[in-house]
Design an enzyme around this catalytic site. Sequence first.
Site, PDB file in Angstrom:
ATOM      1  N   GLU A  69      11.290  -9.535 -34.923  1.00 51.89           N
ATOM      2  CA  GLU A  69      12.387  -9.278 -35.631  1.00 51.89           C
ATOM      3  C   GLU A  69      11.915  -8.805 -36.986  1.00 51.89           C
ATOM      4  O   GLU A  69      11.715  -9.489 -37.998  1.00 51.89           O
ATOM      5  CB  GLU A  69      13.436 -10.386 -35.892  1.00 51.89           C
ATOM      6  CG  GLU A  69      14.798  -9.789 -36.445  1.00 51.89           C
ATOM      7  CD  GLU A  69      15.150 -10.453 -37.826  1.00 51.89           C
ATOM      8  OE1 GLU A  69      16.195 -10.123 -38.407  1.00 51.89           O
ATOM      9  OE2 GLU A  69      14.419 -11.310 -38.383  1.00 51.89           O
ATOM     10  N   HIS A  72      23.958 -10.145 -34.648  1.00 52.52           N
ATOM     11  CA  HIS A  72      24.643 -10.846 -35.511  1.00 52.52           C
ATOM     12  C   HIS A  72      24.579 -10.691 -37.011  1.00 52.52           C
ATOM     13  O   HIS A  72      25.120 -11.214 -37.973  1.00 52.52           O
ATOM     14  CB  HIS A  72      24.116 -12.570 -35.371  1.00 52.52           C
ATOM     15  CG  HIS A  72      22.809 -12.513 -35.836  1.00 52.52           C
ATOM     16  ND1 HIS A  72      21.741 -12.015 -35.345  1.00 52.52           N
ATOM     17  CD2 HIS A  72      22.416 -13.250 -36.899  1.00 52.52           C
ATOM     18  CE1 HIS A  72      20.760 -12.165 -35.764  1.00 52.52           C
ATOM     19  NE2 HIS A  72      21.046 -13.214 -36.910  1.00 52.52           N
ATOM     20  N   ASP A  73      23.463  -9.851 -37.352  1.00 49.25           N
ATOM     21  CA  ASP A  73      23.203  -9.367 -38.866  1.00 49.25           C
ATOM     22  C   ASP A  73      24.005  -7.932 -39.235  1.00 49.25           C
ATOM     23  O   ASP A  73      24.846  -7.386 -38.328  1.00 49.25           O
ATOM     24  CB  ASP A  73      21.856  -9.265 -38.951  1.00 49.25           C
ATOM     25  CG  ASP A  73      21.121 -10.657 -39.141  1.00 49.25           C
ATOM     26  OD1 ASP A  73      21.595 -11.531 -39.679  1.00 49.25           O
ATOM     27  OD2 ASP A  73      19.969 -10.744 -38.773  1.00 49.25           O
ATOM     28  N   ARG A 126      28.723 -11.354 -43.065  1.00 51.61           N
ATOM     29  CA  ARG A 126      28.221 -11.480 -41.566  1.00 51.61           C
ATOM     30  C   ARG A 126      29.184 -11.925 -40.667  1.00 51.61           C
ATOM     31  O   ARG A 126      29.322 -11.719 -39.545  1.00 51.61           O
ATOM     32  CB  ARG A 126      26.761 -11.728 -41.683  1.00 51.61           C
ATOM     33  CG  ARG A 126      25.960 -10.975 -41.987  1.00 51.61           C
ATOM     34  CD  ARG A 126      24.339 -11.031 -41.974  1.00 51.61           C
ATOM     35  NE  ARG A 126      24.420 -12.437 -42.659  1.00 51.61           N
ATOM     36  CZ  ARG A 126      23.163 -13.416 -42.650  1.00 51.61           C
ATOM     37  NH1 ARG A 126      22.136 -12.934 -42.024  1.00 51.61           N
ATOM     38  NH2 ARG A 126      23.034 -14.348 -43.461  1.00 51.61           N
ATOM     39  N   GLN A 130      16.437 -22.846 -47.185  1.00 53.22           N
ATOM     40  CA  GLN A 130      15.468 -22.399 -46.472  1.00 53.22           C
ATOM     41  C   GLN A 130      14.157 -22.399 -47.074  1.00 53.22           C
ATOM     42  O   GLN A 130      13.876 -21.348 -47.648  1.00 53.22           O
ATOM     43  CB  GLN A 130      15.840 -21.143 -45.780  1.00 53.22           C
ATOM     44  CG  GLN A 130      17.172 -21.130 -44.788  1.00 53.22           C
ATOM     45  CD  GLN A 130      17.874 -19.829 -44.263  1.00 53.22           C
ATOM     46  OE1 GLN A 130      17.864 -19.140 -45.456  1.00 53.22           O
ATOM     47  NE2 GLN A 130      17.917 -19.581 -43.334  1.00 53.22           N
ATOM     48  N   ASP A 175      11.804 -14.806 -35.732  1.00 59.24           N
ATOM     49  CA  ASP A 175      12.666 -14.517 -36.773  1.00 59.24           C
ATOM     50  C   ASP A 175      11.679 -13.872 -37.910  1.00 59.24           C
ATOM     51  O   ASP A 175      10.773 -14.577 -38.565  1.00 59.24           O
ATOM     52  CB  ASP A 175      13.351 -15.637 -37.086  1.00 59.24           C
ATOM     53  CG  ASP A 175      14.520 -15.421 -38.252  1.00 59.24           C
ATOM     54  OD1 ASP A 175      15.259 -14.490 -38.028  1.00 59.24           O
ATOM     55  OD2 ASP A 175      14.401 -16.075 -39.189  1.00 59.24           O
ATOM     56  N   HIS A 198      10.337 -20.407 -41.935  1.00 62.33           N
ATOM     57  CA  HIS A 198      10.914 -21.297 -42.974  1.00 62.33           C
ATOM     58  C   HIS A 198      11.554 -22.578 -42.166  1.00 62.33           C
ATOM     59  O   HIS A 198      11.881 -22.212 -41.030  1.00 62.33           O
ATOM     60  CB  HIS A 198      11.937 -20.858 -43.994  1.00 62.33           C
ATOM     61  CG  HIS A 198      12.849 -19.747 -43.354  1.00 62.33           C
ATOM     62  ND1 HIS A 198      12.756 -18.565 -43.268  1.00 62.33           N
ATOM     63  CD2 HIS A 198      14.134 -20.062 -42.450  1.00 62.33           C
ATOM     64  CE1 HIS A 198      13.927 -17.908 -42.670  1.00 62.33           C
ATOM     65  NE2 HIS A 198      14.583 -18.954 -41.894  1.00 62.33           N
ATOM     66  N   ASP A 205      22.986 -20.955 -42.600  1.00 59.51           N
ATOM     67  CA  ASP A 205      22.733 -19.484 -42.202  1.00 59.51           C
ATOM     68  C   ASP A 205      22.842 -19.345 -40.867  1.00 59.51           C
ATOM     69  O   ASP A 205      21.983 -18.893 -40.022  1.00 59.51           O
ATOM     70  CB  ASP A 205      21.217 -19.252 -42.646  1.00 59.51           C
ATOM     71  CG  ASP A 205      20.888 -17.873 -42.564  1.00 59.51           C
ATOM     72  OD1 ASP A 205      21.843 -17.085 -42.709  1.00 59.51           O
ATOM     73  OD2 ASP A 205      19.719 -17.579 -42.725  1.00 59.51           O
TER      74      ASP A 205
HETATM   75  C1  GLC Z   1      16.979 -13.094 -39.721  1.00 57.44           C
HETATM   76  C2  GLC Z   1      18.107 -13.617 -39.135  1.00 57.44           C
HETATM   77  C3  GLC Z   1      19.227 -13.715 -40.222  1.00 57.44           C
HETATM   78  C4  GLC Z   1      18.779 -14.834 -40.962  1.00 57.44           C
HETATM   79  C5  GLC Z   1      17.515 -14.718 -41.496  1.00 57.44           C
HETATM   80  C6  GLC Z   1      16.829 -15.762 -42.025  1.00 57.44           C
HETATM   81  O1  GLC Z   1      16.814 -12.017 -40.217  1.00 57.44           O
HETATM   82  O2  GLC Z   1      18.503 -12.524 -38.355  1.00 57.44           O
HETATM   83  O3  GLC Z   1      20.576 -13.923 -39.510  1.00 57.44           O
HETATM   84  O4  GLC Z   1      19.721 -14.888 -42.294  1.00 57.44           O
HETATM   85  O5  GLC Z   1      16.362 -14.340 -40.608  1.00 57.44           O
HETATM   86  O6  GLC Z   1      16.380 -16.770 -41.320  1.00 57.44           O
HETATM   87  C1  GLC Z   2      16.872 -10.266 -42.407  1.00 59.98           C
HETATM   88  C2  GLC Z   2      18.539 -10.360 -42.634  1.00 59.98           C
HETATM   89  C3  GLC Z   2      18.657  -8.807 -42.920  1.00 59.98           C
HETATM   90  C4  GLC Z   2      17.807  -8.067 -44.002  1.00 59.98           C
HETATM   91  C5  GLC Z   2      16.468  -8.387 -43.293  1.00 59.98           C
HETATM   92  C6  GLC Z   2      15.468  -7.862 -44.746  1.00 59.98           C
HETATM   93  O1  GLC Z   2      16.695  -9.632 -41.050  1.00 59.98           O
HETATM   94  O2  GLC Z   2      19.007 -11.050 -41.934  1.00 59.98           O
HETATM   95  O3  GLC Z   2      19.902  -8.624 -43.612  1.00 59.98           O
HETATM   96  O4  GLC Z   2      18.125  -6.775 -44.085  1.00 59.98           O
HETATM   97  O5  GLC Z   2      16.149  -9.764 -43.251  1.00 59.98           O
HETATM   98  O6  GLC Z   2      14.128  -7.540 -44.350  1.00 59.98           O
END
Ligand code: GLC
Ligand code: GLC
Length: 648
Positions: free
Chosen positions: A338, A402-403, A527, A264, A296, A196, A153
């Site tokens: 985030e 990056h997402d 992505r 994860q 995250d 995780h 990931d």
């Molecule tokens: C966050 C990251 C994303 C990842 C997810 C799980 O949303 O930005 O890239 O897939 O967490 O760790």
């Molecule tokens: C993380 C993922 C994103 C998704 C979000 C869900 O940020 O990277 O794609 O939308 O989680 O809440």
Amino acid sequence: MYTDPINVDLEARRCLRRILPGMESKLAGQIAADPQMWAIFKERLGLHLPALFRLYHHLYARRYDFFYHFENLLYSLADAAFSRSEVLRQLDQEREAQPDWFQSNQMVGGVCYVDLFADDLIGLKSKIPYFKELGLTYLHLMPLFKMPEGENDGGYAVSSFREVHAPLGSMQQLASLAHELREQGISLVLDLIINHTSDEHEWVQQAKTGDPDYREMYGIFPDRTGPDAYEKHLRDIFPDEHPGAFTWSEAMQSWIWTTFHSYQWDLNYANPMVFNKMAEEFLFLANQGIEIFRLDAVAFIWKQLDTGCENLPEAHMILQGFNALTRIAAPAVLFKSEAIVHPDDVVKYISPQECQLSYNPLLMALLWNTLATRDIGLLAQALSSRFKLPRGTAWVNYVRCHDDIGWTFADDDAARLNINGHDHRQFLNEFYRGRFPGSFARGLPFQENPNTGDCRISGTCASLAGLEKALNEEGPGEVDLAIKRIALIYNIAMTAGGIPLIYLGDEIGTLNDYSYLDHPDHKRDSRWVHRPQADWVKYARRHDSGSIEGRVFQNFKAIIALRKATPALAGGELDVIHTENPHVLCYSRSMGEQRVVIFANFAEAEQTIAPKVIQQNYLAQKQFLYGEGYMRDDGGLMLPPYSFSVLG
Ligand code: GLC
Ligand code: GLC
């Protein structure tokens, strides 16, 4: 704020009185060697322990071993404080004296992958002159911790928070990079992946041996009873990979909670050992010189039956607890959340006591929305009603990361403008996949869910803004427009307030890279189309104003120069001005005596602003600090297609 029936403050003080003498004797050696730190530490405990105790008590008091874990935590904090270097202690003092340092208009952020941008940490260090050229003061490096070979990931599956992924370098190199960046005025930002770990993490290995303490660090269920009960209310996050939130583990003969990928494993924060261990890990990293942690996937960290297990009150308590202990052991450090969720939930993570910074996913999504519709309605509404933040906090405004892009606006907000949220999202997905007639975009679907019709969008800024299509299928006129679209939305991120963040590569107009389809570990995750290897041949053209790279880059340089020269662009306050023109967003920013007014024209055609709006805002005598346009004889303002103009 939560209040307990017992007098928690009294208990916190009593607890401290009981623990301190023991600490003073156990830590006598360290205290004698570093009495100054011990004095500072005790002072900070006095200030912040009540908050920490209150949260910890609420989360864990029902456990018989509550006090044991709390005492352990205080020892970990003392350990971290004593290990903090002289330079970082100095930084702690500076930041405490100037807590609003990140609100400065000098702040500009960038984010990149170490390997994709510069191969490894040594290579990255050699790019510092480039970061300075661009004007960065904040550099977020994508996850660089030890991770599984193969699928990981993009590093978001962490196998050890204390080791750098070997091909990228070592922890010592990371610390040295952090130091060098700081010397150059750049704060290093790293992800703290708290929800995780990878299934190769030592904690998982311990759990696999059957150690009950470690088993309790994860969500492990012997049969489907628990998972079925939880899944009644859970959303599918990565439905392409597995429906629901659980994965069967042969090794454990159990179902494991895995919100994201199967490898994860979600941590179980109902266990105070998880809280303590994570605190130890990130204080260790803070002591390597990391100044800001991007927390995250914060929405998912607390689970509770009969809920959606997102954004629960306890998730906030954990973050506030982490924040309180950071004030004690490494006070320079800030948190950025985030939370890519409903806007009502995004703001709940933002406060000086929780996350001082947050991604602004709503602004991001609505910038793209406005490019597609050429109608500023939703964007102006969001800036009027959802942009203001508490003092001591700031948005991180971005255009791409990056997402994927998720359309996280509130359906109620849309309904107020007679927009049906569901249908509008379908339109946006069609538009950005390039399937809607007249679309300029070349995006890809991400995690399309056939059950719900949900879909998100992958693609680089330039490809989504029309540059890919213009170069491959159209001509110079469309190329011009695409370059203007990139500038328009980035210019708003640079001037709206808070910290602007550049997804590095965007500043030279990097296009989608479809080679991920040939990569076995990436091909199922679109992505990767917007995670290409930096092309330094293209970067070398950034000073050539005849090249695409040069044209895009010059816009970035110009807006960053304006930002740094304009005090009114500091801080986070913004006022929306209604122009009565549905294509033109207008807002003002002020600081002290200075007030600037910004016009962003989202149409491919010239637009006029009525004389009335110009008079009401005393704009007739103002200068164009940036961009084009002119005052007409009748006192109205003419704005060229896709123009971005700053008057002041
Ligand atoms: C966050 C990251 C994303 C990842 C997810 C799980 O949303 O930005 O890239 O897939 O967490 O760790
Ligand atoms: C993380 C993922 C994103 C998704 C979000 C869900 O940020 O990277 O794609 O939308 O989680 O809440």
